[in-house]
Write a protein that holds these residues in place. Structure first.
Motif, PDB file in Angstrom:
ATOM      1  N   ARG A   1       0.791  -1.079   0.017  1.00 11.42           N
ATOM      2  CA  ARG A   1       0.031  -0.070  -0.205  1.00 11.42           C
ATOM      3  C   ARG A   1       0.929   1.243   0.065  1.00 11.42           C
ATOM      4  O   ARG A   1       0.753   2.220  -0.680  1.00 11.42           O
ATOM      5  N   GLN A   2       1.993   1.083   0.714  1.00  7.02           N
ATOM      6  CA  GLN A   2       2.834   2.285   0.905  1.00  7.02           C
ATOM      7  C   GLN A   2       3.615   2.675  -0.539  1.00  7.02           C
ATOM      8  O   GLN A   2       3.712   3.762  -0.865  1.00  7.02           O
ATOM      9  N   ARG A   3       3.819   1.477  -1.024  1.00 10.67           N
ATOM     10  CA  ARG A   3       4.350   1.560  -2.437  1.00 10.67           C
ATOM     11  C   ARG A   3       3.640   1.984  -3.549  1.00 10.67           C
ATOM     12  O   ARG A   3       4.039   3.094  -4.197  1.00 10.67           O
ATOM     13  N   LEU A   4       2.550   1.713  -3.339  1.00 13.26           N
ATOM     14  CA  LEU A   4       1.378   2.280  -4.379  1.00 13.26           C
ATOM     15  C   LEU A   4       1.114   3.785  -3.931  1.00 13.26           C
ATOM     16  O   LEU A   4       0.853   4.496  -4.818  1.00 13.26           O
ATOM     17  N   GLU A   5       1.162   3.839  -2.772  1.00 10.69           N
ATOM     18  CA  GLU A   5       1.066   5.304  -2.306  1.00 10.69           C
ATOM     19  C   GLU A   5       2.012   6.312  -2.998  1.00 10.69           C
ATOM     20  O   GLU A   5       1.822   7.112  -3.522  1.00 10.69           O
ATOM     21  N   ARG A   6       3.373   5.689  -2.581  1.00 11.63           N
ATOM     22  CA  ARG A   6       4.384   6.403  -3.269  1.00 11.63           C
ATOM     23  C   ARG A   6       4.320   6.610  -4.871  1.00 11.63           C
ATOM     24  O   ARG A   6       4.609   7.755  -5.283  1.00 11.63           O
ATOM     25  N   ASP A   7       3.901   5.529  -5.381  1.00  9.72           N
ATOM     26  CA  ASP A   7       3.907   5.494  -7.033  1.00  9.72           C
ATOM     27  C   ASP A   7       2.889   6.594  -7.210  1.00  9.72           C
ATOM     28  O   ASP A   7       3.082   7.382  -8.323  1.00  9.72           O
ATOM     29  N   ARG A   8       1.819   6.593  -6.504  1.00 11.06           N
ATOM     30  CA  ARG A   8       0.648   7.635  -6.748  1.00 11.06           C
ATOM     31  C   ARG A   8       1.148   8.925  -6.713  1.00 11.06           C
ATOM     32  O   ARG A   8       0.998   9.645  -7.427  1.00 11.06           O
ATOM     33  N   LYS A   9       1.665   9.237  -5.434  1.00  5.43           N
ATOM     34  CA  LYS A   9       2.342  10.576  -5.255  1.00  5.43           C
ATOM     35  C   LYS A   9       3.380  10.840  -6.189  1.00  5.43           C
ATOM     36  O   LYS A   9       3.352  12.109  -6.583  1.00  5.43           O
ATOM     37  N   GLU A  10       4.413  10.040  -6.812  1.00  8.04           N
ATOM     38  CA  GLU A  10       5.301  10.358  -7.680  1.00  8.04           C
ATOM     39  C   GLU A  10       4.727  10.395  -8.988  1.00  8.04           C
ATOM     40  O   GLU A  10       4.972  11.618  -9.865  1.00  8.04           O
ATOM     41  N   ARG A  11       3.507   9.707  -9.326  1.00  8.77           N
ATOM     42  CA  ARG A  11       2.775   9.958 -10.632  1.00  8.77           C
ATOM     43  C   ARG A  11       2.139  11.256 -10.514  1.00  8.77           C
ATOM     44  O   ARG A  11       2.190  12.027 -11.591  1.00  8.77           O
ATOM     45  N   GLU A  12       1.492  11.613  -9.379  1.00  6.10           N
ATOM     46  CA  GLU A  12       0.961  12.919  -9.224  1.00  6.10           C
ATOM     47  C   GLU A  12       1.814  13.964  -9.493  1.00  6.10           C
ATOM     48  O   GLU A  12       1.357  14.844  -9.991  1.00  6.10           O
ATOM     49  N   ALA A  13       2.880  13.854  -8.744  1.00  7.20           N
ATOM     50  CA  ALA A  13       3.917  15.100  -8.974  1.00  7.20           C
ATOM     51  C   ALA A  13       4.548  15.115 -10.225  1.00  7.20           C
ATOM     52  O   ALA A  13       4.549  16.106 -10.756  1.00  7.20           O
ATOM     53  N   LYS A  14       4.832  13.797 -10.997  1.00  8.15           N
ATOM     54  CA  LYS A  14       5.014  14.126 -12.470  1.00  8.15           C
ATOM     55  C   LYS A  14       3.941  14.732 -13.236  1.00  8.15           C
ATOM     56  O   LYS A  14       4.173  15.355 -13.975  1.00  8.15           O
ATOM     57  N   GLU A  15       2.736  14.257 -13.152  1.00  4.57           N
ATOM     58  CA  GLU A  15       1.721  14.798 -13.652  1.00  4.57           C
ATOM     59  C   GLU A  15       1.519  16.203 -13.519  1.00  4.57           C
ATOM     60  O   GLU A  15       1.435  17.130 -14.350  1.00  4.57           O
ATOM     61  N   ALA A  16       1.739  16.806 -12.198  1.00  2.00           N
ATOM     62  CA  ALA A  16       1.766  18.067 -11.841  1.00  2.00           C
ATOM     63  C   ALA A  16       2.682  19.069 -12.612  1.00  2.00           C
ATOM     64  O   ALA A  16       2.578  20.078 -12.891  1.00  2.00           O
ATOM     65  N   ALA A  17       4.059  18.335 -12.623  1.00  2.00           N
ATOM     66  CA  ALA A  17       5.129  18.819 -13.238  1.00  2.00           C
ATOM     67  C   ALA A  17       4.840  19.046 -14.766  1.00  2.00           C
ATOM     68  O   ALA A  17       5.105  20.115 -15.363  1.00  2.00           O
ATOM     69  N   GLN A  18       4.413  18.157 -15.328  1.00  2.00           N
ATOM     70  CA  GLN A  18       4.182  18.118 -16.701  1.00  2.00           C
ATOM     71  C   GLN A  18       3.066  19.254 -16.916  1.00  2.00           C
ATOM     72  O   GLN A  18       2.821  19.718 -18.119  1.00  2.00           O
ATOM     73  N   ARG A  19       1.947  19.341 -16.252  1.00  2.42           N
ATOM     74  CA  ARG A  19       0.950  20.319 -16.222  1.00  2.42           C
ATOM     75  C   ARG A  19       1.623  21.638 -16.122  1.00  2.42           C
ATOM     76  O   ARG A  19       1.144  22.778 -16.921  1.00  2.42           O
ATOM     77  N   ASP A  20       2.512  21.678 -15.132  1.00  2.93           N
ATOM     78  CA  ASP A  20       2.922  23.140 -14.919  1.00  2.93           C
ATOM     79  C   ASP A  20       3.857  23.574 -16.411  1.00  2.93           C
ATOM     80  O   ASP A  20       3.883  24.675 -16.648  1.00  2.93           O
ATOM     81  N   LYS A  21       4.547  22.454 -16.618  1.00 11.29           N
ATOM     82  CA  LYS A  21       5.395  22.796 -18.068  1.00 11.29           C
ATOM     83  C   LYS A  21       4.541  23.040 -19.018  1.00 11.29           C
ATOM     84  O   LYS A  21       4.791  24.113 -19.805  1.00 11.29           O
ATOM     85  N   ARG A  22       3.529  22.239 -19.152  1.00 12.04           N
ATOM     86  CA  ARG A  22       2.406  22.541 -20.152  1.00 12.04           C
ATOM     87  C   ARG A  22       1.917  24.153 -20.269  1.00 12.04           C
ATOM     88  O   ARG A  22       1.760  24.654 -21.279  1.00 12.04           O
ATOM     89  N   ASP A  23       1.429  24.353 -18.809  1.00 11.83           N
ATOM     90  CA  ASP A  23       1.146  25.530 -18.626  1.00 11.83           C
ATOM     91  C   ASP A  23       1.975  26.619 -19.022  1.00 11.83           C
ATOM     92  O   ASP A  23       1.490  27.703 -19.634  1.00 11.83           O
ATOM     93  N   LYS A  24       3.255  26.635 -18.367  1.00 13.71           N
ATOM     94  CA  LYS A  24       4.201  27.589 -18.899  1.00 13.71           C
ATOM     95  C   LYS A  24       4.496  27.744 -20.323  1.00 13.71           C
ATOM     96  O   LYS A  24       4.629  28.629 -21.156  1.00 13.71           O
ATOM     97  N   GLU A  25       4.412  26.322 -21.141  1.00 11.22           N
ATOM     98  CA  GLU A  25       4.619  26.310 -22.699  1.00 11.22           C
ATOM     99  C   GLU A  25       3.168  27.331 -23.340  1.00 11.22           C
ATOM    100  O   GLU A  25       3.442  27.939 -24.104  1.00 11.22           O
ATOM    101  N   ARG A  26       2.138  27.043 -22.661  1.00 10.54           N
ATOM    102  CA  ARG A  26       0.934  27.486 -23.211  1.00 10.54           C
ATOM    103  C   ARG A  26       0.772  29.140 -23.149  1.00 10.54           C
ATOM    104  O   ARG A  26       0.752  29.750 -23.998  1.00 10.54           O
ATOM    105  N   ALA A  27       1.357  29.453 -21.699  1.00 14.92           N
ATOM    106  CA  ALA A  27       1.652  30.937 -21.403  1.00 14.92           C
ATOM    107  C   ALA A  27       2.636  31.645 -22.209  1.00 14.92           C
ATOM    108  O   ALA A  27       2.433  32.700 -22.869  1.00 14.92           O
TER     109      ALA A  27
END
Length: 464
Positions: A203-229
Motif C-alpha cells: 500500500r505504501q509503495r502504491l501510495e508512493r507511486d501514486r504521489k510520484e505519478r501525481e508529482a510528475k503529472e503536476a510537473a508536466q501540467r506546470d510545464k504545459r501551462d508555462k509552454e502555453r503561456a
C-alpha cells in the motif's frame, strides 16, 4: 505483453485489502481484462462466499478470483486464488493470458490454495473446500476437539479406581500434539502479520507511486501551462507587431494619399491658373481684334466718307452757275424771305450716323449752296436756272437736321461697366450712350456720359 495493474491500481488494491481484512464483510473479489487489452480491472466483489463467486464466472473471459474461506479443520481464515479461463476464450488469447498468471499471483499474495479452472466442475465449492482442508496439513479440528473435550457426556458407568498406568509414549504424543498446534497457531499469526506487513508495504509503495505519478503529472501540467503561456505571449507579441506594422502602413498610406491629394490640388490649381490665363489671353486678343477691326472699319469709313464728300462737293460745284465766293458773301448779307419759308416745308431725311463725324466737311460744302441762294435773284430772269438751285436748298435742310439730331443711335445702360483700357468707355446704370455704332454682335462703340468715344459690351445696354 505484460499485464497492466497500474491503470486501475487503487481500485484493485482496495478490493484486495477488503478481502484480506477479517473484519470486512467482503470475502471475495473478481478481476478481469478491459476488452482485449492487458489492463486489469475490478469486475465484481461480494460477501456471499464461494457460492456467490462461482455464479459470476463467465465462460467467455479470462478472470482471476480471490476468496476468503474458513478452514474446516482449524477454523482459521484461508485464501483461495482461482485462475479462471473460460471454454469460449480463443486459443491466442489463452496463450497471452497464460503469461499473466505469475504477475497476478504476485499481486494477490497470501493465497493458501491456487486453482486453475476451465469448467464449472473445477470450481464446485465442495471441491475447493476439500483442497483447503488438505492444504492445512491435518484433519484435526481444534474447535471441535475443544468443544467435545469439555462437553458433559452424561452419567458414566461405575468408576473403579482412578489410577491409570502412565504411558510415556502416549504422554509424549499428547504433549507434542499440543505443542504442534500452538506452534501452528503462532506460525499462522506470524504469517498473517507478515501478510499484513507486506500488504502495508505494498500500500505504501502504491501510495508512493501514486504521489510520484501525481508529482510528475503536476510537473508536466506546470510545464504545459508555462509552454502555453509562452505561446500565448508570443502570439500576443506577434499580433502586436502585426498591428504596429499595419498601423505604420496605414499611416504611410494616409500620408501618401495626403501628398497625392495635395499634388492633385496643386496641379488642379495650376491648371485653373493656366485656364484663367488662357481665358484672359483670349479675351485680350478678342478685345484687341475687335479694337483692330474697329480702327480698320473707322479708317475705311473715314476714307469712304471723305471720298463721298469729295464727290458730292465736286458735283455741287459742277452744278453751280455762279461763283461760290459771291454766294458766300450773299449769304452773309442775309437770306431772302422766300428761301426761309421754303426750308421748313421740305421733307427731312433720316439722320445718318456718320453725319456727326463728318460735320466739318458738310460745313465747307454748305457755303456753296448759300452763295447760290444769294445769287438767285439775278438768275431768276433765265428760265434754266431753277433746276440747279434745288440741290443747295436740300443740303441746307440736311444741315439744320444734323444740328438738332446729332446724337445718333442712343441706348440706356442696364448695368455699370468699367473700361479695361483707353479703347473702352465707362458708365453707370440709367446713363445714356450716344452715337452708337454696331460693329459686332457683342461689342458696340459710342460716346459715353463723359464724352469719351470707345467700345462697350452690347448686352449691358438697351436701345432707346
Amino acid at each position: 505483453m505484460a499485464v497492466n495493474l497500474s491503470k486501475n491500481g487503487p481500485a484493485l488494491t482496495a478490493a484486495f485489502k477488503e478481502v484480506v481484512d477479517e473484519k470486512s464483510d467482503t470475502n471475495w473479489a473478481l478481476f478481469t481484462y478491459e476488452g482485449n487489452s492487458n489492463d486489469i480491472r475490478l469486475a465484481e466483489k461480494g460477501d456471499g462466499g464461494l457460492e456467490e463467486l462461482v455464479e459470476e464466472l463467465n465462460s467467455g473471459k479470462v478472470m482471476y478470483a480471490f476468496c476468503r474461506v474458513q478452514d474446516p479443520n482449524s477454523g482459521l481464515p484461508k485464501y483461495v486464488l482461482i485462475n479462471w479461463t473460460g471454454e469460449g476464450v480463443k486459443d491466442s488469447r489463452k496463450g497471452i493470458c497464460a503469461n499473466h498468471v505469475s504477475s497476478m499471483a504476485n499481486f494477490l499474495k497470501g493465497a493458501h490454495v491456487t486453482i486453475n479452472a476451465r469448467a464449472e466442475e473445477d470450481v464446485e465449492p465442495e471441491v475447493i473446500m476439500q483442497k483447503v482442508a488438505k492444504a492445512s496439513g491435518a484433519n484435526y479440528n481444534f474447535h471441535k476437539e475443544s468443544s467435545s473435550r469439555f462437553q458433559d457426556s452424561g452419567p458414566q458407568g461405575p468408576v473403579g479406581s482412578v489410577y491409570q498406568k502412565t504411558n510415556a509414549m502416549s504422554e509424549i504424543r499428547r504433549t507434542n500434539k499440543d505443542t504442534f498446534w500452538a506452534q501452528a497457531e503462532r506460525e499462522e499469526e506470524k504469517r498473517r502479520q507478515e501478510e499484513s506487513r507486506k500488504a502495508e508495504e505494498e500500500r505504501q509503495r502504491l501510495e508512493r507511486d501514486r504521489k510520484e505519478r501525481e508529482a510528475k503529472e503536476a510537473a508536466q501540467r506546470d510545464k504545459r501551462d508555462k509552454e502555453r503561456a509562452s505561446q500565448i505571449d508570443q502570439k500576443k507579441k506577434f499580433q502586436q507587431q502585426q498591428e504596429d506594422a499595419s498601423r505604420e502602413q496605414e499611416q504611410r498610406r494616409w500620408k501618401e494619399e495626403e501628398e497625392r491629394r495635395k499634388a492633385e490640388e496643386e496641379e488642379h490649381r495650376e491648371e485653373e491658373e493656366r485656364r484663367q490665363q488662357e481665358r484672359d489671353r483670349k479675351e485680350k486678343e478678342a478685345r484687341e481684334e475687335a479694337q483692330r477691326k474697329y480702327q480698320q472699319e473707322q479708317q475705311e469709313a473715314e476714307s469712304r466718307e471723305q471720298e463721298r464728300q469729295s464727290l458730292e462737293a465736286a458735283s455741287l460745284i459742277s452744278q453751280r452757275a455762279v461763283n461760290p465766293r459771291e454766294m458766300f458773301q450773299q449769304r452773309e448779307r442775309g437770306m431772302t424771305p422766300s428761301d426761309s419759308d421754303a426750308a421748313p416745308s421740305s421733307p427731312k431725311p433720316e439722320p445718318d450716323v456718320d453725319d456727326g463725324q463728318s460735320r466739318c466737311v458738310l460745313d465747307e460744302v454748305e457755303a456753296a449752296p448759300q452763295q447760290q441762294e444769294e445769287e438767285e435773284p439775278p438768275a431768276a430772269v433765265s428760265p434754266v436756272e431753277p433746276t440747279p438751285l434745288e440741290e443747295p436748298t436740300q443740303v441746307e435742310e440736311n444741315n439744320s437736321y444734323e444740328e438738332t439730331s446729332n446724337r445718333g443711335i442712343c441706348a440706356r445702360a442696364l448695368y455699370d461697366y468699367q473700361a479695361a483700357d483707353d479703347t473702352e468707355i465707362s458708365f453707370d446704370p440709367d446713363e445714356i450712350i450716344t452715337g452708337i455704332e454696331m460693329i459686332d454682335e457683342g461689342w458696340w462703340r459710342g460716346y459715353g456720359p463723359d464724352g469719351n468715344f470707345g467700345m462697350f459690351p452690347a448686352n449691358y445696354v438697351e436701345l432707346m
